[in-house]
Design a protein around this motif. Structure first.
Motif, PDB file in Angstrom:
ATOM      1  N   GLN A  73       0.895  10.498  -3.428  1.00 12.68           N
ATOM      2  CA  GLN A  73      -0.762   9.963  -3.628  1.00 12.68           C
ATOM      3  C   GLN A  73      -0.609   9.068  -4.653  1.00 12.68           C
ATOM      4  O   GLN A  73       0.003   9.291  -5.838  1.00 12.68           O
ATOM      5  CB  GLN A  73      -1.451  11.131  -3.809  1.00 12.68           C
ATOM      6  CG  GLN A  73      -2.974  10.804  -3.733  1.00 12.68           C
ATOM      7  CD  GLN A  73      -3.941  12.116  -4.017  1.00 12.68           C
ATOM      8  OE1 GLN A  73      -3.264  13.097  -3.662  1.00 12.68           O
ATOM      9  NE2 GLN A  73      -5.270  11.733  -4.149  1.00 12.68           N
ATOM     10  N   ILE A  74      -1.138   8.014  -4.245  1.00  8.85           N
ATOM     11  CA  ILE A  74      -1.440   6.878  -5.261  1.00  8.85           C
ATOM     12  C   ILE A  74      -2.642   6.620  -5.576  1.00  8.85           C
ATOM     13  O   ILE A  74      -3.171   5.642  -6.473  1.00  8.85           O
ATOM     14  CB  ILE A  74      -0.760   5.511  -4.725  1.00  8.85           C
ATOM     15  CG1 ILE A  74      -1.390   5.045  -3.446  1.00  8.85           C
ATOM     16  CG2 ILE A  74       0.719   5.591  -4.563  1.00  8.85           C
ATOM     17  CD1 ILE A  74      -0.995   3.527  -3.099  1.00  8.85           C
ATOM     18  N   HIS A  86       1.238   6.745  -0.383  1.00  9.84           N
ATOM     19  CA  HIS A  86       2.530   5.985   0.044  1.00  9.84           C
ATOM     20  C   HIS A  86       3.892   6.338  -0.291  1.00  9.84           C
ATOM     21  O   HIS A  86       4.012   7.032  -1.370  1.00  9.84           O
ATOM     22  CB  HIS A  86       2.139   4.692  -1.188  1.00  9.84           C
ATOM     23  CG  HIS A  86       3.463   3.764  -1.259  1.00  9.84           C
ATOM     24  ND1 HIS A  86       3.558   2.795  -0.188  1.00  9.84           N
ATOM     25  CD2 HIS A  86       4.127   3.427  -1.940  1.00  9.84           C
ATOM     26  CE1 HIS A  86       4.332   2.047  -0.112  1.00  9.84           C
ATOM     27  NE2 HIS A  86       5.092   2.323  -1.490  1.00  9.84           N
ATOM     28  N   GLU A  87       4.514   6.484   0.806  1.00  8.84           N
ATOM     29  CA  GLU A  87       5.947   7.071   0.773  1.00  8.84           C
ATOM     30  C   GLU A  87       5.706   8.328   0.428  1.00  8.84           C
ATOM     31  O   GLU A  87       6.439   9.285  -0.356  1.00  8.84           O
ATOM     32  CB  GLU A  87       6.950   6.587  -0.015  1.00  8.84           C
ATOM     33  CG  GLU A  87       7.184   4.811   0.432  1.00  8.84           C
ATOM     34  CD  GLU A  87       8.187   4.327  -0.495  1.00  8.84           C
ATOM     35  OE1 GLU A  87       8.559   4.861  -1.603  1.00  8.84           O
ATOM     36  OE2 GLU A  87       8.602   3.157  -0.068  1.00  8.84           O
TER      37      GLU A  87
END
Length: 385
Positions: free
Chosen positions: A142-143, A138-139
């Motif tokens: 890493q999430i 996300h953007e």
């Protein structure tokens, strides 16, 4: 009342009115602020509620997938595991290897690296499971990670069936079609009516052979594509009778008698009626082709403690023991000269073997050269009632 007292009272009243007005204004502003705060709180509650509903929708949607899906956060904690993936949790035996591959994929993916791994099981039945891991970004940050477990056994099997069908068709049709072309060329230059008739008969024979090969290949492909059979309740006597009816005319044409040997007590099988009739019928057809005119064939059903055996016994030429391992191969013929004479395609026993595999049954062979053969389709205990 003196003037000074009156003026003092007037100032006190005005001050009170001003103070009260200011208080009312403050209360009004406070009420507005409280209202705005309450609206914001309600909005926040609705957003949270929508978030919960959205998460539930996502879970339900993932449960509809045929592939297993596991999602973890950046710390490696599971946030979602769909129903298919749950079957690998605390699994035993083969499926425990899939869970191990899944865990390993998530560990590698947590470091930002994609993973593709295949887990093969020799069986029976053989299986091929693909495990893929991907980082969730996300953007550009890493999430979390996602792992997907995809059972590709069926698609691999179908691809193999299609490949084999095309290869077998092209290989087996090459000889009769080449013979037909050569016979036609010879016929075009032939003036003798007697020779011409013989050539036409040969062309007709080869054309019939082509049709039989195509039909046998289509039948084998259908059996392979069927996969798991139906589990209808069947009487083995009806299966045998239906198979005999299909080949009664062929037996009569060679003066071969078909005998039936049924058990006294009633018993039921669980299986696909069409496939089982086809298997017994192919065994009968095989026995007719390799038996001498004037002989007999016995088709029987035998009840055992852990199985029901459907058997076809003949008194024909028999099979050399060294050929037992090869007779179920596609297009393999024990006596090639006899096969050309009787028009066999070499696919009948291969079809029987596939039907046995579909029903988790055994196909047994007993034979002695010059004394005959007996083929038995042994249905396992779990397939009977």
């Amino acid at each position: 009342m003196t003037l000074a007292l009156a003026i003092s009272l007037l100032f006190l009243t005005i001050s009170f009115i001003i103070a009260y007005s200011r208080r009312l204004k403050a209360q009004k502003e406070l009420t507005v602020q409280l209202g705005d705060l309450n609206s914001a709180f309600e909005s926040l509650t609705n957003d949270a509620r929508l978030a919960v509903l959205g998460s539930e929708r996502l879970r339900l949607a993932l449960d509809q997938l045929r592939a297993g899906v596991v999602i973890v956060d950046l710390a490696g904690q599971e946030t979602i595991r769909n129903e298919v993936a749950k079957r690998y949790t605390d699994a035993r035996h083969a499926d425990s290897l899939v869970e191990g591959a899944l865990t390993e994929a998530l560990e590698v993916t947590s470091r930002g690296n994609p993973v593709d791994q295949t887990v093969n099981f020799s069986g029976p039945p053989s299986r091929m499971i693909q495990v893929r891991g991907r980082p969730l970004l996300h953007e550009n940050r890493q999430i979390g990670s996602v792992a997907i477990v995809d059972d590709q056994t069926e698609s691999v099997r179908l691809d193999r069936v299609r490949r084999d069908f095309v290869a077998n068709l092209s290989h087996e049709l090459r000889t009769p079609i080449g013979a037909i072309a050569l016979l036609c060329d010879t016929l075009a230059d032939e003036e003798d009516p007697t020779v011409s008739k013989g050539l036409i008969d040969r062309i007709s024979s080869e054309t019939t052979r082509v049709g039989e090969i195509i039909n046998a290949l289509l039948e084998l492909s259908r059996v392979e594509l069927d996969g798991e059979p139906r589990t209808d309740k069947l009487d083995p006597r009806s299966v045998i009778s239906a198979a005999i009816d299909q080949y009664h005319a062929a037996a009569d044409a060679r003066n071969i008698e078909i005998l039936r040997d049924f058990p006294a007590q009633s018993v039921q099988l669980k299986g696909d009626a069409g496939q089982l009739v086809r298997a017994v019928g192919n065994l009968i057809d095989n026995a007719i082709k390799y038996s001498e005119p004037g002989s007999s064939i016995t088709v029987s059903a035998v009840i055992r403690s852990d199985s029901v055996d459907l058997s076809v016994r003949d008194s024909g030429m028999g099979i050399p023991r060294g050929e037992f391992d090869r007779i179920f191969e596609r297009f393999y013929r024990v006596d090639k000269a006899r096969s050309r004479e009787t028009g066999g395609t070499g696919l009948g026993l291969s079809i029987v073997r596939h039907i046995a595999v579909n029903h988790r049954a055994e196909i047994l062979v007993e034979s002695r050269e010059g004394e005959g053969s007996e083929f038995t389709l042994r249905m396992p205990k779990e397939s009977t009632q």
